[in-house]
Design an enzyme around this catalytic site. Structure first.
Site, PDB file in Angstrom:
ATOM      1  N   GLU A 134       0.815  -1.210   0.000  1.00  0.00           N
ATOM      2  CA  GLU A 134       0.000   0.000   0.000  1.00  0.00           C
ATOM      3  C   GLU A 134       0.854   1.268   0.000  1.00  0.00           C
ATOM      4  OE1 GLU A 134      -2.944  -0.349  -0.613  1.00  0.00           O
ATOM      5  OE2 GLU A 134      -3.980  -1.872   0.585  1.00  0.00           O
ATOM      6  N   HIS A 187     -12.486  -2.456   2.546  1.00  0.00           N
ATOM      7  CA  HIS A 187     -11.042  -2.519   2.802  1.00  0.00           C
ATOM      8  C   HIS A 187     -10.683  -2.177   4.245  1.00  0.00           C
ATOM      9  CE1 HIS A 187      -6.835  -1.573   0.901  1.00  0.00           C
ATOM     10  NE2 HIS A 187      -6.714  -1.951   2.157  1.00  0.00           N
ATOM     11  N   HIS A 238      -7.050  -2.348   9.039  1.00  0.00           N
ATOM     12  CA  HIS A 238      -8.323  -2.987   8.721  1.00  0.00           C
ATOM     13  C   HIS A 238      -9.118  -3.169  10.009  1.00  0.00           C
ATOM     14  CE1 HIS A 238      -6.198  -5.016   5.013  1.00  0.00           C
ATOM     15  NE2 HIS A 238      -6.184  -3.697   4.960  1.00  0.00           N
ATOM     16  N   HIS A 271      -2.476   2.981   8.249  1.00  0.00           N
ATOM     17  CA  HIS A 271      -3.550   2.278   7.531  1.00  0.00           C
ATOM     18  C   HIS A 271      -3.823   0.972   8.249  1.00  0.00           C
ATOM     19  CE1 HIS A 271      -5.904   0.116   4.670  1.00  0.00           C
ATOM     20  NE2 HIS A 271      -4.911  -0.673   4.300  1.00  0.00           N
ATOM     21  N   TYR A 309      -8.854  23.073  20.896  1.00  0.00           N
ATOM     22  CA  TYR A 309      -9.011  21.987  21.865  1.00  0.00           C
ATOM     23  C   TYR A 309      -7.649  21.524  22.373  1.00  0.00           C
ATOM     24  CZ  TYR A 309     -10.353  17.483  23.849  1.00  0.00           C
ATOM     25  OH  TYR A 309     -10.545  16.424  24.684  1.00  0.00           O
ATOM     26  N   TYR A 338     -20.611  14.672  17.619  1.00  0.00           N
ATOM     27  CA  TYR A 338     -19.709  15.806  17.369  1.00  0.00           C
ATOM     28  C   TYR A 338     -18.251  15.381  17.202  1.00  0.00           C
ATOM     29  CZ  TYR A 338     -17.944  15.897  22.202  1.00  0.00           C
ATOM     30  OH  TYR A 338     -17.334  15.590  23.392  1.00  0.00           O
TER      31      TYR A 338
END
Length: 232
Positions: free
Chosen positions: A75, A157, A96, A94, A210, A115
């Site tokens: 990937e 995916h 799964h 990344h 924040y 939110y």
């Protein structure tokens, strides 16, 4: 290899291992990278996280070339294109993760049902159109779904996130998975009512300040939160 690069490589391995230990991925699925010099360091293809070592991580340049004896993650293109597209991206995760992946199999993103969706930088977390893993088409679909946000789902995916550090990118992946879990639970009673665009715009404004210390808040952000009275 310098001491600082050695430490960076160890942080990548620690983060990749945490994906598995926290249940955000399983087996050899998922991948982690950081921006480094004029390219990136990324986890290798097909090697179990338990077998990773700093020498097995792969350095790639921003033209897509790699160096060393190990192939980069299949990937790699998604990671490379994020670094090319977003100058503020310093790390990419990344995975799964189960609930985000479940949503993605229905080509569903996460709307403004809560939110905290704003944690990814927008009023929704979109789902990228499906394309075969590792392809240019998938990377292009991912960039389209990300837009100006830092996370998206990938149809059939999983999910992908980026941030200003490994810790932030990993933490965001956890937030996306938690939101996916909550959204799936809410769907049991039907599609939840979304927060209005006006409210989400206000939430996004608040999120900009924040976690900042009081001294770091700009004047126009001072009203973003209801502050307690300070006592000396």
């Amino acid at each position: 290899m310098t001491t600082s690069e050695n430490q960076l490589r160890r942080k990548i391995i620690k983060t990749a291992s945490a994906l598995q230990s926290t249940g955000l991925t399983h087996g050899t699925s998922g991948n982690v990278s950081v921006r480094h010099k004029d390219g990136l360091l990324i986890t290798p293809s097909g090697i179990a996280y338990a077998d990773l070592s700093i020498e097995k991580l792969v350095f790639m340049d921003l033209s897509g070339g790699y160096y060393g004896d190990y192939l980069p993650s299949s990937e790699w293109r998604m990671h490379l294109d994020i670094y090319r597209r977003y100058p503020d991206a310093q790390a990419v995760v990344h995975c799964h993760s189960p609930r985000a992946t479940a949503l993605s199999t229905h080509n569903k993103g996460i709307p403004a049902f809560h939110y905290m969706v704003a944690v990814a930088g927008g009023d929704e977390i979109k789902c990228a159109d499906y394309a075969t893993f590792g392809t240019k088409a998938l990377s292009e679909a991912m960039i389209a779904a990300l837009g100006d946000r830092r996370a998206c789902l990938l149809a059939h995916h999983g999910q992908i996130t980026y941030g200003p550090s490994l810790e932030k990118a990993f933490g965001l992946a956890g937030e996306v998975e938690a939101l996916a879990d909550q959204y799936l639970s809410a769907l049991v009673l039907g599609e939840p009512a979304p927060l209005s665009p006006t409210e989400m715009k206000e939430i996004l404004r608040k999120f900009k300040s924040y976690g900042k210390q009081l001294d770091a808040l700009e004047d126009d952000d001072a009203g973003a939160f209801e502050m307690p009275e300070r006592r000396d």
